[in-house]
Scaffold this motif. Structure first.
Motif, PDB file in Angstrom:
ATOM      1  N   ILE A  16      46.897  36.183  36.092  1.00  0.00           N
ATOM      2  CA  ILE A  16      45.548  36.754  36.204  1.00  0.00           C
ATOM      3  C   ILE A  16      44.924  36.240  37.489  1.00  0.00           C
ATOM      4  O   ILE A  16      44.747  35.044  37.676  1.00  0.00           O
ATOM      5  CB  ILE A  16      44.676  36.378  34.997  1.00  0.00           C
ATOM      6  CG1 ILE A  16      45.332  36.860  33.702  1.00  0.00           C
ATOM      7  CG2 ILE A  16      43.267  36.966  35.167  1.00  0.00           C
ATOM      8  CD1 ILE A  16      44.626  36.396  32.443  1.00  0.00           C
ATOM      9  N   ASP A  61      41.722  36.145  39.308  1.00  0.00           N
ATOM     10  CA  ASP A  61      40.286  36.327  39.177  1.00  0.00           C
ATOM     11  C   ASP A  61      39.655  36.446  40.556  1.00  0.00           C
ATOM     12  O   ASP A  61      40.054  35.758  41.484  1.00  0.00           O
ATOM     13  CB  ASP A  61      39.680  35.151  38.412  1.00  0.00           C
ATOM     14  CG  ASP A  61      38.265  35.414  37.956  1.00  0.00           C
ATOM     15  OD1 ASP A  61      37.823  36.578  37.995  1.00  0.00           O
ATOM     16  OD2 ASP A  61      37.586  34.452  37.560  1.00  0.00           O
ATOM     17  N   GLU A  62      38.680  37.315  40.680  1.00  0.00           N
ATOM     18  CA  GLU A  62      38.039  37.595  41.971  1.00  0.00           C
ATOM     19  C   GLU A  62      39.085  38.012  43.007  1.00  0.00           C
ATOM     20  O   GLU A  62      39.099  37.552  44.137  1.00  0.00           O
ATOM     21  CB  GLU A  62      37.233  36.391  42.470  1.00  0.00           C
ATOM     22  CG  GLU A  62      36.150  35.927  41.529  1.00  0.00           C
ATOM     23  CD  GLU A  62      35.051  36.959  41.301  1.00  0.00           C
ATOM     24  OE1 GLU A  62      34.911  37.902  42.112  1.00  0.00           O
ATOM     25  OE2 GLU A  62      34.335  36.826  40.302  1.00  0.00           O
ATOM     26  N   THR A  95      37.361  27.878  34.462  1.00  0.00           N
ATOM     27  CA  THR A  95      38.517  28.557  33.882  1.00  0.00           C
ATOM     28  C   THR A  95      39.124  27.732  32.757  1.00  0.00           C
ATOM     29  O   THR A  95      39.439  28.265  31.686  1.00  0.00           O
ATOM     30  CB  THR A  95      39.570  28.845  34.971  1.00  0.00           C
ATOM     31  OG1 THR A  95      38.973  29.643  35.983  1.00  0.00           O
ATOM     32  CG2 THR A  95      40.776  29.554  34.392  1.00  0.00           C
ATOM     33  N   VAL A 139      41.640  40.988  38.772  1.00  0.00           N
ATOM     34  CA  VAL A 139      40.317  41.207  38.202  1.00  0.00           C
ATOM     35  C   VAL A 139      39.286  41.125  39.322  1.00  0.00           C
ATOM     36  O   VAL A 139      39.274  40.164  40.090  1.00  0.00           O
ATOM     37  CB  VAL A 139      40.001  40.141  37.126  1.00  0.00           C
ATOM     38  CG1 VAL A 139      38.615  40.358  36.548  1.00  0.00           C
ATOM     39  CG2 VAL A 139      41.061  40.152  36.038  1.00  0.00           C
ATOM     40  N   THR A 140      38.455  42.153  39.411  1.00  0.00           N
ATOM     41  CA  THR A 140      37.422  42.178  40.451  1.00  0.00           C
ATOM     42  C   THR A 140      36.312  43.143  40.053  1.00  0.00           C
ATOM     43  O   THR A 140      36.551  44.094  39.315  1.00  0.00           O
ATOM     44  CB  THR A 140      38.006  42.593  41.808  1.00  0.00           C
ATOM     45  OG1 THR A 140      36.957  42.686  42.762  1.00  0.00           O
ATOM     46  CG2 THR A 140      38.732  43.913  41.729  1.00  0.00           C
TER      47      THR A 140
END
Length: 181
Positions: free
Chosen positions: A73, A75-76, A8, A117-118
């Motif tokens: 954000i 992520d995953e 990241t 986010v996925t």
């Protein structure tokens, strides 16, 4: 193995260069001064209660940050934000701690937006009652190397058929719906 937080940080550095300061909260002492916190910052943290507590402590210490614009954000979001941790073995209590700290952060930030986010957004809708659910979902086109449900469940590719035959029970296929793209 390249740690996700390192990945990241590299992505942020490649995208923004020296225009933003990157602060990784993992193992960090919170010895920052007001001048540092007034810069454009990207905080990188693993989704665990300890790192969220550190970020909440910074926001409490530097109250002017509460009025800044924030984009969080996740992520995953379907997996990692649900609190998976080998030590906790993914216990519900651990999941709840992460959600609690994230909600506290969002509550303290006047102008914050949360982006989950996925690759499997439907999982967020079927999450436990206490978890963060999306207000809306935007599907983006998959890149050419993406292996999604259509390829896994519907493809005639021999490798995909072997995976299905070895790892997926017949009764699990009832959840798969064929659709026209």
């Amino acid at each position: 193995v390249n740690d996700l937080s390192d990945q990241t940080k590299k992505r942020v550095k490649n995208e923004f260069g020296d225009d933003v300061r990157i602060i990784n909260l993992e193992g960090t002492q919170l010895n920052y001064i007001s001048f540092e916190m007034k810069q454009k910052i990207v905080f990188v943290l693993k989704k665990n209660p300890t790192d969220f507590k550190k970020l909440n402590a910074l926001v409490d210490k530097f109250t002017f940050m509460q009025a800044e614009k924030w984009l969080i954000i996740d992520d995953e979001a379907d997996f990692a934000s649900n609190g998976y941790n080998k030590k906790s073995k993914g216990t519900e209590e651990y999941f709840k701690k992460i959600c609690r700290e994230l909600l506290l952060l969002r509550q303290n930030l006047v102008h914050s937006k949360y982006l989950a986010v996925t690759a499997t957004p439907v999982s967020l809708y079927f999450a436990n009652y206490w978890m963060i659910r999306p207000g809306k979902t935007i599907l983006l086109p998959a890149h050419e190397n993406y292996l999604g449900a259509e390829e896994l469940f519907l493809s005639e590719n021999p490798m995909m058929q072997r995976i299905r035959n070895n790892f997926i029970e017949d009764d699990e296929f009832r959840y798969v719906v064929k659709y026209d793209a």
